[in-house]
Design a protein around this motif. Structure first.
Motif, PDB file in Angstrom:
ATOM      1  N   PHE A 107       0.833  -1.206   0.000  1.00  0.00           N
ATOM      2  CA  PHE A 107       0.000   0.000   0.000  1.00  0.00           C
ATOM      3  C   PHE A 107       0.866   1.254   0.000  1.00  0.00           C
ATOM      4  O   PHE A 107       0.579   2.222  -0.723  1.00  0.00           O
ATOM      5  N   ALA A 108       1.932   1.253   0.796  1.00  0.00           N
ATOM      6  CA  ALA A 108       2.814   2.419   0.847  1.00  0.00           C
ATOM      7  C   ALA A 108       3.459   2.675  -0.514  1.00  0.00           C
ATOM      8  O   ALA A 108       3.517   3.820  -0.994  1.00  0.00           O
ATOM      9  N   TYR A 109       3.922   1.602  -1.156  1.00  0.00           N
ATOM     10  CA  TYR A 109       4.603   1.745  -2.444  1.00  0.00           C
ATOM     11  C   TYR A 109       3.630   2.204  -3.537  1.00  0.00           C
ATOM     12  O   TYR A 109       3.935   3.129  -4.307  1.00  0.00           O
ATOM     13  N   LEU A 110       2.472   1.578  -3.611  1.00  0.00           N
ATOM     14  CA  LEU A 110       1.492   1.943  -4.640  1.00  0.00           C
ATOM     15  C   LEU A 110       1.033   3.392  -4.473  1.00  0.00           C
ATOM     16  O   LEU A 110       0.770   4.087  -5.458  1.00  0.00           O
ATOM     17  N   ASN A 111       0.946   3.829  -3.221  1.00  0.00           N
ATOM     18  CA  ASN A 111       0.550   5.210  -2.955  1.00  0.00           C
ATOM     19  C   ASN A 111       1.675   6.195  -3.282  1.00  0.00           C
ATOM     20  O   ASN A 111       1.461   7.196  -3.975  1.00  0.00           O
ATOM     21  N   GLN A 112       2.889   5.896  -2.821  1.00  0.00           N
ATOM     22  CA  GLN A 112       4.023   6.791  -3.043  1.00  0.00           C
ATOM     23  C   GLN A 112       4.348   6.945  -4.517  1.00  0.00           C
ATOM     24  O   GLN A 112       4.709   8.035  -4.982  1.00  0.00           O
ATOM     25  N   GLN A 113       4.234   5.846  -5.260  1.00  0.00           N
ATOM     26  CA  GLN A 113       4.543   5.881  -6.684  1.00  0.00           C
ATOM     27  C   GLN A 113       3.354   6.341  -7.528  1.00  0.00           C
ATOM     28  O   GLN A 113       3.446   6.345  -8.759  1.00  0.00           O
ATOM     29  N   ARG A 114       2.265   6.693  -6.874  1.00  0.00           N
ATOM     30  CA  ARG A 114       1.051   7.152  -7.548  1.00  0.00           C
ATOM     31  C   ARG A 114       0.514   6.131  -8.555  1.00  0.00           C
ATOM     32  O   ARG A 114      -0.069   6.483  -9.591  1.00  0.00           O
ATOM     33  N   VAL A 115       0.753   4.876  -8.256  1.00  0.00           N
ATOM     34  CA  VAL A 115       0.199   3.816  -9.099  1.00  0.00           C
ATOM     35  C   VAL A 115      -1.325   3.795  -8.956  1.00  0.00           C
ATOM     36  O   VAL A 115      -2.061   3.603  -9.931  1.00  0.00           O
ATOM     37  N   ILE A 116      -1.783   3.976  -7.715  1.00  0.00           N
ATOM     38  CA  ILE A 116      -3.218   4.061  -7.432  1.00  0.00           C
ATOM     39  C   ILE A 116      -3.448   5.295  -6.571  1.00  0.00           C
ATOM     40  O   ILE A 116      -2.758   5.506  -5.562  1.00  0.00           O
ATOM     41  N   ASP A 117      -4.432   6.092  -6.953  1.00  0.00           N
ATOM     42  CA  ASP A 117      -4.788   7.283  -6.181  1.00  0.00           C
ATOM     43  C   ASP A 117      -5.909   6.900  -5.212  1.00  0.00           C
ATOM     44  O   ASP A 117      -7.088   7.093  -5.485  1.00  0.00           O
ATOM     45  N   PHE A 118      -5.527   6.328  -4.077  1.00  0.00           N
ATOM     46  CA  PHE A 118      -6.515   5.790  -3.141  1.00  0.00           C
ATOM     47  C   PHE A 118      -7.480   6.856  -2.634  1.00  0.00           C
ATOM     48  O   PHE A 118      -8.665   6.590  -2.436  1.00  0.00           O
ATOM     49  N   LYS A 119      -7.004   8.067  -2.415  1.00  0.00           N
ATOM     50  CA  LYS A 119      -7.844   9.112  -1.822  1.00  0.00           C
ATOM     51  C   LYS A 119      -8.901   9.630  -2.785  1.00  0.00           C
ATOM     52  O   LYS A 119      -9.859  10.302  -2.362  1.00  0.00           O
ATOM     53  N   ASN A 120      -8.769   9.327  -4.055  1.00  0.00           N
ATOM     54  CA  ASN A 120      -9.773   9.751  -5.023  1.00  0.00           C
ATOM     55  C   ASN A 120     -10.708   8.627  -5.446  1.00  0.00           C
ATOM     56  O   ASN A 120     -11.470   8.773  -6.409  1.00  0.00           O
ATOM     57  N   LEU A 121     -10.655   7.507  -4.728  1.00  0.00           N
ATOM     58  CA  LEU A 121     -11.567   6.414  -5.041  1.00  0.00           C
ATOM     59  C   LEU A 121     -12.979   6.776  -4.601  1.00  0.00           C
ATOM     60  O   LEU A 121     -13.211   7.210  -3.470  1.00  0.00           O
ATOM     61  N   SER A 122     -13.923   6.592  -5.481  1.00  0.00           N
ATOM     62  CA  SER A 122     -15.328   6.768  -5.107  1.00  0.00           C
ATOM     63  C   SER A 122     -15.931   5.461  -4.617  1.00  0.00           C
ATOM     64  O   SER A 122     -16.913   5.460  -3.860  1.00  0.00           O
ATOM     65  N   ASP A 123     -15.342   4.340  -5.054  1.00  0.00           N
ATOM     66  CA  ASP A 123     -15.918   3.029  -4.757  1.00  0.00           C
ATOM     67  C   ASP A 123     -14.791   2.023  -4.550  1.00  0.00           C
ATOM     68  O   ASP A 123     -13.949   1.839  -5.435  1.00  0.00           O
ATOM     69  N   LEU A 124     -14.776   1.379  -3.398  1.00  0.00           N
ATOM     70  CA  LEU A 124     -13.765   0.365  -3.088  1.00  0.00           C
ATOM     71  C   LEU A 124     -14.458  -0.893  -2.598  1.00  0.00           C
ATOM     72  O   LEU A 124     -15.248  -0.849  -1.645  1.00  0.00           O
ATOM     73  N   THR A 125     -14.195  -2.017  -3.255  1.00  0.00           N
ATOM     74  CA  THR A 125     -14.651  -3.316  -2.775  1.00  0.00           C
ATOM     75  C   THR A 125     -13.432  -4.175  -2.488  1.00  0.00           C
ATOM     76  O   THR A 125     -12.553  -4.323  -3.344  1.00  0.00           O
ATOM     77  N   VAL A 126     -13.383  -4.722  -1.291  1.00  0.00           N
ATOM     78  CA  VAL A 126     -12.300  -5.611  -0.882  1.00  0.00           C
ATOM     79  C   VAL A 126     -12.909  -6.973  -0.615  1.00  0.00           C
ATOM     80  O   VAL A 126     -13.914  -7.084   0.098  1.00  0.00           O
ATOM     81  N   TRP A 127     -12.314  -7.987  -1.201  1.00  0.00           N
ATOM     82  CA  TRP A 127     -12.818  -9.326  -0.891  1.00  0.00           C
ATOM     83  C   TRP A 127     -11.665 -10.303  -0.809  1.00  0.00           C
ATOM     84  O   TRP A 127     -10.589 -10.101  -1.385  1.00  0.00           O
ATOM     85  N   GLY A 128     -11.893 -11.343  -0.035  1.00  0.00           N
ATOM     86  CA  GLY A 128     -10.884 -12.386   0.090  1.00  0.00           C
ATOM     87  C   GLY A 128     -11.549 -13.708   0.379  1.00  0.00           C
ATOM     88  O   GLY A 128     -12.683 -13.757   0.877  1.00  0.00           O
ATOM     89  N   TRP A 129     -10.860 -14.764   0.055  1.00  0.00           N
ATOM     90  CA  TRP A 129     -11.410 -16.105   0.269  1.00  0.00           C
ATOM     91  C   TRP A 129     -10.437 -16.942   1.101  1.00  0.00           C
ATOM     92  O   TRP A 129      -9.227 -16.845   0.966  1.00  0.00           O
TER      93      TRP A 129
END
Length: 351
Positions: free
Chosen positions: A138-160
């Motif tokens: 999460f730190a790397y994806l955020n720092q490198q601006r790979v994903i702009d988490f703060k501008n997400l309007s919709d987030l779904t997290v799932w795991g099995w």
């Protein structure tokens, strides 16, 4: 144990795919259990909508379970792109088909909760670093601006399976990267939670410490004297009051009972359907929905075949996922679920 291990492999890797286009991203300083670089996978579509998947795949805690002839988990990176599970399929009727997708592989044997190195086998270091891997990702994806988490309007997290536990645990890891306005949904497919009295005895002190510490971060204060975790989930649901939460569990889950839970399927069923089972614990929380199937199946949203399995109220696994997300396909099922489920559970326990 070999029979159960084969069952896990068949369950976890027999997936019908409608592939996405995955970009592999190496995470600096992160490792799979065997020491190789840990990588995540991204399929970029709509930048303001994101589907995150935590992969499942068992767990290990000793030389036999980690390195034996029938290991209970994988410790190496994926050999290729992730297999696309039902939630991420690109097909009509799937509300997540245009979401960008972020896939977290599972290769540390610690349900994404580990922070230490272990030495179960002479000359081999096992990186139980699932928690530190996800934090680093999460730190790397955020720092490198790979994903702009703060501008997400919709987030779904799932795991099995193990990933269902990981998805719940890492809601706290995600918190600093998200904003209040983001619509947040989490679907935990077969996290277990109804383990036996001796559940904790198998783990090393270091692994137990990691589990308890990660659980505590989300408000789950567990005791090593009992593996029955479901009754402790109330504070977790309260802490996640800004999430729409769906918990899926089968009553006689063969993997979470016999393989990992130190309990029989029948005893597991009694806990799931009892007064402290996950459906009853979740009932007071309006943001939490549960889906209980009276079967032995372990995980449901990986494959099209198991996504059609129905729970004790007649709702399919897929329709439940849609309902948690806010799409009601069956208004009868979505109304008065708790009262009807109480009646169903009472009859099932008596029988």
């Amino acid at each position: 144990m070999k029979t159960y291990s084969l069952f896990i492999l068949i369950t976890l890797f027999s997936v019908i795919t409608e592939a996405r286009t995955w970009q592999k991203i190496d995470i600096p300083g992160a490792h799979c259990g065997n020491g190789q670089v840990y990588s995540v996978y991204l399929d970029r579509k709509d930048d303001d909508k994101l589907l995150i998947e935590f992969m499942g795949g068992g767990a290990c805690w000793s030389e036999g379970t980690c390195y034996g002839s029938s290991p209970l988990t994988r410790l190496s990176p994926l050999p290729g792109d992730p297999q696309t599970t039902v939630m991420a399929q690109e097909k009509p009727g799937n509300p997540w088909q245009e979401h960008s997708a972020l896939f977290f592989p599972y290769c540390t044997g610690d349900v994404f909760a580990g922070t230490h190195e272990a030495h179960y086998k002479p000359g081999a270091t096992l990186y139980h670093t699932g928690a530190t891997n996800i934090a680093a990702a999460f730190a790397y994806l955020n720092q490198q601006r790979v994903i702009d988490f703060k501008n997400l309007s919709d987030l779904t997290v799932w795991g099995w399976s193990a990933g269902a536990i990981g998805a719940l645990l890492h809601t706290e890891t995600m918190r600093p990267y998200l904003v209040a306005s983001t619509r947040k949904t989490i679907i935990a497919d077969s996290p277990g939670l109804h383990f036996g009295k001796n559940f904790w005895k198998k783990f090393t002190p270091a692994l137990t410490q990691d589990y308890l510490a990660q659980f505590a971060k989300i408000g789950l204060i567990a005791s090593v004297d009992d593996g029955f975790i479901a009754p402790l989930m109330g504070p977790v649901f309260a802490k996640l009051s800004d999430w729409n939460i769906g918990i899926m569990q089968s009553t006689k889950d063969m993997v979470m009972s016999m393989v990992f839970g130190n309990i029989t399927p029948e005893s597991h069923r009694a806990l799931v359907l009892g007064p402290s089972g996950i459906a009853m614990i979740a009932a007071p929380f309006p943001n939490v929905k549960t889906w209980i199937a009276d079967v032995v199946t372990h995980t449901f949203l990986q494959r099209d075949q198991t996504a059609t399995v129905k729970d004790m109220k007649g709702e399919t696994a897929w329709d439940f996922a849609l309902r948690v997300y806010g799409i009601k396909k069956n208004p009868v099922i979505s109304h008065g679920v708790f009262q009807d489920l109480k009646k169903t559970i009472r009859v099932s326990v008596i029988q």
